[in-house]
Design a protein around this motif. Sequence first.
Motif, PDB file in Angstrom:
ATOM      1  N   TRP A 255       0.817  -1.210   0.000  1.00 42.47           N
ATOM      2  CA  TRP A 255       0.000   0.000   0.000  1.00 42.47           C
ATOM      3  C   TRP A 255       0.861   1.275   0.000  1.00 42.47           C
ATOM      4  O   TRP A 255       0.329   2.372   0.105  1.00 42.47           O
ATOM      5  CB  TRP A 255      -0.904   0.011   1.223  1.00 42.47           C
ATOM      6  CG  TRP A 255      -1.956  -1.062   1.223  1.00 42.47           C
ATOM      7  CD1 TRP A 255      -3.247  -0.970   0.761  1.00 42.47           C
ATOM      8  CD2 TRP A 255      -1.810  -2.397   1.722  1.00 42.47           C
ATOM      9  NE1 TRP A 255      -3.907  -2.162   0.935  1.00 42.47           N
ATOM     10  CE2 TRP A 255      -3.050  -3.062   1.525  1.00 42.47           C
ATOM     11  CE3 TRP A 255      -0.770  -3.113   2.318  1.00 42.47           C
ATOM     12  CZ2 TRP A 255      -3.269  -4.385   1.897  1.00 42.47           C
ATOM     13  CZ3 TRP A 255      -0.977  -4.431   2.685  1.00 42.47           C
ATOM     14  CH2 TRP A 255      -2.213  -5.063   2.474  1.00 42.47           C
ATOM     15  N   ALA A 256       2.181   1.144  -0.101  1.00 44.84           N
ATOM     16  CA  ALA A 256       3.071   2.294   0.074  1.00 44.84           C
ATOM     17  C   ALA A 256       2.812   3.391  -0.957  1.00 44.84           C
ATOM     18  O   ALA A 256       2.898   4.587  -0.641  1.00 44.84           O
ATOM     19  CB  ALA A 256       4.530   1.854   0.017  1.00 44.84           C
ATOM     20  N   ARG A 257       2.508   3.007  -2.187  1.00 42.59           N
ATOM     21  CA  ARG A 257       2.277   4.036  -3.202  1.00 42.59           C
ATOM     22  C   ARG A 257       0.990   4.804  -2.907  1.00 42.59           C
ATOM     23  O   ARG A 257       0.931   6.024  -3.046  1.00 42.59           O
ATOM     24  CB  ARG A 257       2.222   3.403  -4.597  1.00 42.59           C
ATOM     25  CG  ARG A 257       2.323   4.441  -5.696  1.00 42.59           C
ATOM     26  CD  ARG A 257       2.728   3.874  -7.016  1.00 42.59           C
ATOM     27  NE  ARG A 257       3.379   4.904  -7.805  1.00 42.59           N
ATOM     28  CZ  ARG A 257       3.498   4.863  -9.120  1.00 42.59           C
ATOM     29  NH1 ARG A 257       3.053   3.817  -9.788  1.00 42.59           N
ATOM     30  NH2 ARG A 257       4.091   5.841  -9.772  1.00 42.59           N
ATOM     31  N   GLU A 258      -0.035   4.069  -2.492  1.00 37.92           N
ATOM     32  CA  GLU A 258      -1.310   4.704  -2.139  1.00 37.92           C
ATOM     33  C   GLU A 258      -1.133   5.655  -0.959  1.00 37.92           C
ATOM     34  O   GLU A 258      -1.638   6.787  -0.968  1.00 37.92           O
ATOM     35  CB  GLU A 258      -2.332   3.618  -1.806  1.00 37.92           C
ATOM     36  CG  GLU A 258      -3.660   4.126  -1.276  1.00 37.92           C
ATOM     37  CD  GLU A 258      -4.542   2.996  -0.783  1.00 37.92           C
ATOM     38  OE1 GLU A 258      -5.416   3.264   0.061  1.00 37.92           O
ATOM     39  OE2 GLU A 258      -4.356   1.840  -1.220  1.00 37.92           O
TER      40      GLU A 258
ATOM     41  N   ALA B 141      -0.170  12.166   0.521  1.00 37.73           N
ATOM     42  CA  ALA B 141       0.603  13.351   0.913  1.00 37.73           C
ATOM     43  C   ALA B 141       1.302  14.000  -0.279  1.00 37.73           C
ATOM     44  O   ALA B 141       2.129  14.902  -0.093  1.00 37.73           O
ATOM     45  CB  ALA B 141       1.640  12.963   1.967  1.00 37.73           C
ATOM     46  N   GLY B 142       0.998  13.536  -1.486  1.00 38.65           N
ATOM     47  CA  GLY B 142       1.683  14.073  -2.659  1.00 38.65           C
ATOM     48  C   GLY B 142       3.098  13.559  -2.804  1.00 38.65           C
ATOM     49  O   GLY B 142       3.934  14.194  -3.475  1.00 38.65           O
ATOM     50  N   VAL B 143       3.390  12.403  -2.209  1.00 44.08           N
ATOM     51  CA  VAL B 143       4.722  11.800  -2.259  1.00 44.08           C
ATOM     52  C   VAL B 143       4.699  10.622  -3.221  1.00 44.08           C
ATOM     53  O   VAL B 143       3.798   9.775  -3.163  1.00 44.08           O
ATOM     54  CB  VAL B 143       5.157  11.333  -0.847  1.00 44.08           C
ATOM     55  CG1 VAL B 143       6.425  10.489  -0.918  1.00 44.08           C
ATOM     56  CG2 VAL B 143       5.364  12.538   0.056  1.00 44.08           C
ATOM     57  N   ASN B 144       5.700  10.569  -4.091  1.00 44.61           N
ATOM     58  CA  ASN B 144       5.780   9.460  -5.042  1.00 44.61           C
ATOM     59  C   ASN B 144       6.600   8.317  -4.452  1.00 44.61           C
ATOM     60  O   ASN B 144       7.767   8.496  -4.099  1.00 44.61           O
ATOM     61  CB  ASN B 144       6.422   9.921  -6.348  1.00 44.61           C
ATOM     62  CG  ASN B 144       6.446   8.817  -7.386  1.00 44.61           C
ATOM     63  OD1 ASN B 144       5.486   8.062  -7.519  1.00 44.61           O
ATOM     64  ND2 ASN B 144       7.544   8.699  -8.106  1.00 44.61           N
ATOM     65  N   VAL B 145       5.979   7.137  -4.358  1.00 43.36           N
ATOM     66  CA  VAL B 145       6.658   5.926  -3.900  1.00 43.36           C
ATOM     67  C   VAL B 145       6.474   4.881  -5.005  1.00 43.36           C
ATOM     68  O   VAL B 145       5.461   4.172  -5.033  1.00 43.36           O
ATOM     69  CB  VAL B 145       6.091   5.407  -2.564  1.00 43.36           C
ATOM     70  CG1 VAL B 145       6.919   4.228  -2.061  1.00 43.36           C
ATOM     71  CG2 VAL B 145       6.063   6.519  -1.518  1.00 43.36           C
ATOM     72  N   PRO B 146       7.405   4.772  -5.931  1.00 39.37           N
ATOM     73  CA  PRO B 146       7.208   3.912  -7.110  1.00 39.37           C
ATOM     74  C   PRO B 146       7.382   2.426  -6.809  1.00 39.37           C
ATOM     75  O   PRO B 146       8.455   1.846  -6.993  1.00 39.37           O
ATOM     76  CB  PRO B 146       8.256   4.419  -8.099  1.00 39.37           C
ATOM     77  CG  PRO B 146       9.346   4.984  -7.244  1.00 39.37           C
ATOM     78  CD  PRO B 146       8.654   5.538  -6.021  1.00 39.37           C
ATOM     79  N   VAL B 147       6.316   1.808  -6.328  1.00 35.21           N
ATOM     80  CA  VAL B 147       6.318   0.365  -6.104  1.00 35.21           C
ATOM     81  C   VAL B 147       5.160  -0.252  -6.882  1.00 35.21           C
ATOM     82  O   VAL B 147       4.160   0.408  -7.159  1.00 35.21           O
ATOM     83  CB  VAL B 147       6.196   0.001  -4.609  1.00 35.21           C
ATOM     84  CG1 VAL B 147       7.371   0.535  -3.821  1.00 35.21           C
ATOM     85  CG2 VAL B 147       4.888   0.504  -4.022  1.00 35.21           C
TER      86      VAL B 147
ATOM     87  N   VAL C  58      10.082   7.164   4.147  1.00 35.08           N
ATOM     88  CA  VAL C  58       9.605   5.970   3.457  1.00 35.08           C
ATOM     89  C   VAL C  58      10.571   4.817   3.700  1.00 35.08           C
ATOM     90  O   VAL C  58      11.797   4.983   3.633  1.00 35.08           O
ATOM     91  CB  VAL C  58       9.465   6.220   1.937  1.00 35.08           C
ATOM     92  CG1 VAL C  58       9.026   4.947   1.223  1.00 35.08           C
ATOM     93  CG2 VAL C  58       8.476   7.352   1.671  1.00 35.08           C
ATOM     94  N   GLY C  59      10.007   3.649   3.967  1.00 35.65           N
ATOM     95  CA  GLY C  59      10.761   2.394   4.002  1.00 35.65           C
ATOM     96  C   GLY C  59       9.906   1.342   3.330  1.00 35.65           C
ATOM     97  O   GLY C  59       9.023   0.750   3.950  1.00 35.65           O
ATOM     98  N   ALA C  60      10.105   1.124   2.032  1.00 31.47           N
ATOM     99  CA  ALA C  60       9.172   0.285   1.271  1.00 31.47           C
ATOM    100  C   ALA C  60       9.860  -0.298   0.044  1.00 31.47           C
ATOM    101  O   ALA C  60      11.012   0.016  -0.256  1.00 31.47           O
ATOM    102  CB  ALA C  60       7.954   1.114   0.849  1.00 31.47           C
ATOM    103  N   GLY C  61       9.106  -1.166  -0.664  1.00 30.68           N
ATOM    104  CA  GLY C  61       9.577  -1.708  -1.936  1.00 30.68           C
ATOM    105  C   GLY C  61      10.773  -2.627  -1.795  1.00 30.68           C
ATOM    106  O   GLY C  61      11.775  -2.449  -2.487  1.00 30.68           O
TER     107      GLY C  61
END
Length: 814
Positions: free
Chosen positions: A210-213, A218-224, A344-347
């Motif tokens: 759910w990291a991208r969602e 917050a207007g933050v891009n998390v490309p996963v 962020v800590g994801a992907g």
Amino acid sequence: MTQDLPTSAQVVIIGGGIIGCSVAYHLAKLGTRDIVILERGQLTCGSTFHAAGLVGQLRSSASITQLLKYSVELYDQIEAETGQATGWRRNGGLRLACNEERWTEVRRQATTAHSFGLEMHLLSPKEAQELWPLMDIDDLVGAAFLPTDGQVSPGDLARSLSKGAQMAGATCVEDCTVTAIDVKDGVVGGVQTSKGSIQCEVIVNCAGLWAREIGRMAGVNVPVQAVQHQFMVTEPIEGITPDLPTLRDPDRLIYFKEEVGGVTMGGYELDPIPWALGGIPDGWIFKLIDSNWDHFENLAEQAFERMPALGDAGVRQLINGPEAFTPDGTFILGEAPEVRNYFVGAGFNAFGIAAAGGAGKALAEWIVGGEPSMDLWPVDIRRFGHHHREDAFVLDRTLEAYSHHYTMSWPHEEFHCGRPIRKSPLFDRLQSVGASFGEKMGWERPNWFAPAGVEAKDVYTYGYQNWFPQVGEEHTATREAVALFDSTSFAKYLVQGRDAEAALSWICANDVRKPPGRIVYTQMLNQRGGIECDLTVARLDNQSFYIVTGTGYATHDAHWIRGGFQTGQDVQLHDITDERAVIGLMGPHSRDVLSAVTTANLSNDAFPYMTWQDIEIEGCVVRAMRLTFVGELGWELHIPAGDAGRVYDAIHTAGQAYGLQHAGYRAIESLRLEKGYRIWGKDIGPDYTPLEAGLGFATKLKTDIDFRGRQALEAQAGALHQRLACFTVEDPSIVLLGRETIYRNGDRVGWLTSGGFGYTVGKPIGYGYVRNEAIVDDDFLHTGIYELEIAGEMIECELHLKSLYDPTMGRVRM
């Protein structure tokens, strides 16, 4: 476990998987007590619960390998600390090679392991079989064994980390869905949830699938992108014992680990299947995707051949669980460039269990310290650009990265899907003359040029690749005549405002308080004195500066510069990368060619080194900057994008009389190695200071002007424990790629940060830091006898502290 939602917290962590639990644990260890974990279901219910649990440590980056080593150290003791079982076993890891190229890769990996302080042994097929008796070895060439690798029960480990955090005062709220994130003036302020709202100072997005969602809230891009990942678990098999090492067989795209007397077997298909393209289904808690035996069949066939006993084993389950993967195959850490205090800590690309301990520690240190405590560039969220916001690109590139998970990791390998995205105005012209393009930050950039009759395509190998002779010709043309480089992809910023000089004077290690027309080469440092940015600053007028940095650092450097502006200062940064194309005209005849297309006085007196002027070419006003990254007389011509074709045509026509040749980025690499120019992310970075890197001349330490990192440099002066040096090998057939181990008098003292071939000097060249607990001075460096470990072999080498080519800078200043 507390279920009530507090009204406020210092840190809110979104996601109760292994990463979120690890961040909470390490924040608590650093003294942060007011921590809340928000989990939409129950702890581990996303992808942690179905992870396979392999823990490997070796990566191509020293700092990321250190994170994984720390994970192992943590898993050794966390159970005793918390009383929560983890299933951790240090049973080692085997990696197989079934052909000579793979064996070369494995032997180079062993060298990398030694460079980074990991124990790794090269084995014969028979020796490998002794560690894994049920394995067929008829096709094996060799294997490598890491005795400190292991395996763990992912859910139990996550619960142990969570328990450790809660023992120190952290709170975990389950069945709590995040619905919105509050952002005011670019800073996080709180979280809206299904149980109410909670104010906070810091948000950490560890939401996995759910990291991208959560980022978009917050207007933050998390490309996963979620990708289906399958593995099967067998019934007990005779001969399988708990101490069996994990086994990776990349040529067959598969892995094995012991599981309750049987084995878990999975792999990485060449045709991966994405999941949840329309969004993750509501209520996805402790759920799996339907098994897909047809898609798993090829991997199963490979596994049966490697382990014939599988043919008679019962299959307990085929698990199909989605995992969050990224467009470049490595995970994401750090503060988002779009919003302050949003981390962020994801992907984690199916190695989140291995990375969790170190990644959680690193992210916690970043949150508490305000900047990374070590070089995290390979996983830094700021490595991404605007094109990573596009769903189609992220999907295509992520699937390509997944498909490469176990394929050969070739030197100089390029991604292919999702291209082209960003093209220079000169793209078509360069393509017509044989450019072989690579891609960086979405930009198509010429790597090399193929002459007539030669295909402009890379052929990968661990030896010298097919473009080696062509790059040599480009290199020679730059040294002896003149070469044209398209450097349009450079990131370019305009810094303006009444306080622009004061702001940059604090951020820059070198003195940028120069008159208009001057160019300053400088680093920007962290509080430890480590190099965060490496760039040039041109003074335009009293309130304006023009900054140029590397293509891949566009997001990172803009974020770092803006973050250095002080509250209340009148200063702004504008990204103007797309507004100007850049032509590099380099070589002893560059002045002749440029003089043929402009009336400007280009003499050394009228246009000295490290200055800029506006000149006119074909009626176009061009910002000509006299500087070089190849070690020759030359200019970078910064041209309004719409005029680039006209200016190029004029220069190309005039250059024919002087032997002008097109050249690409691989020629730049060989040229800069001879000259000793450093590259950020390789030879310099956050873990290296200018003094250690031989760049003390690019600081203002001899003045009384304060700047960020100055105190660290002053404390370090005269007591360096690592120094960058150049190394050459006499045998021209040796291929240096970086990460080869450096030995001094038989002792391991470091590794190469970069490597390549110098066509002018006719030798392989590498750069690397020589380390010693005592002081590393010139005497220490010069009195040693040096060798490099290359793919398991020891090769004599020579150390140099001066540039191999034109050490007096005579050719640059001619």
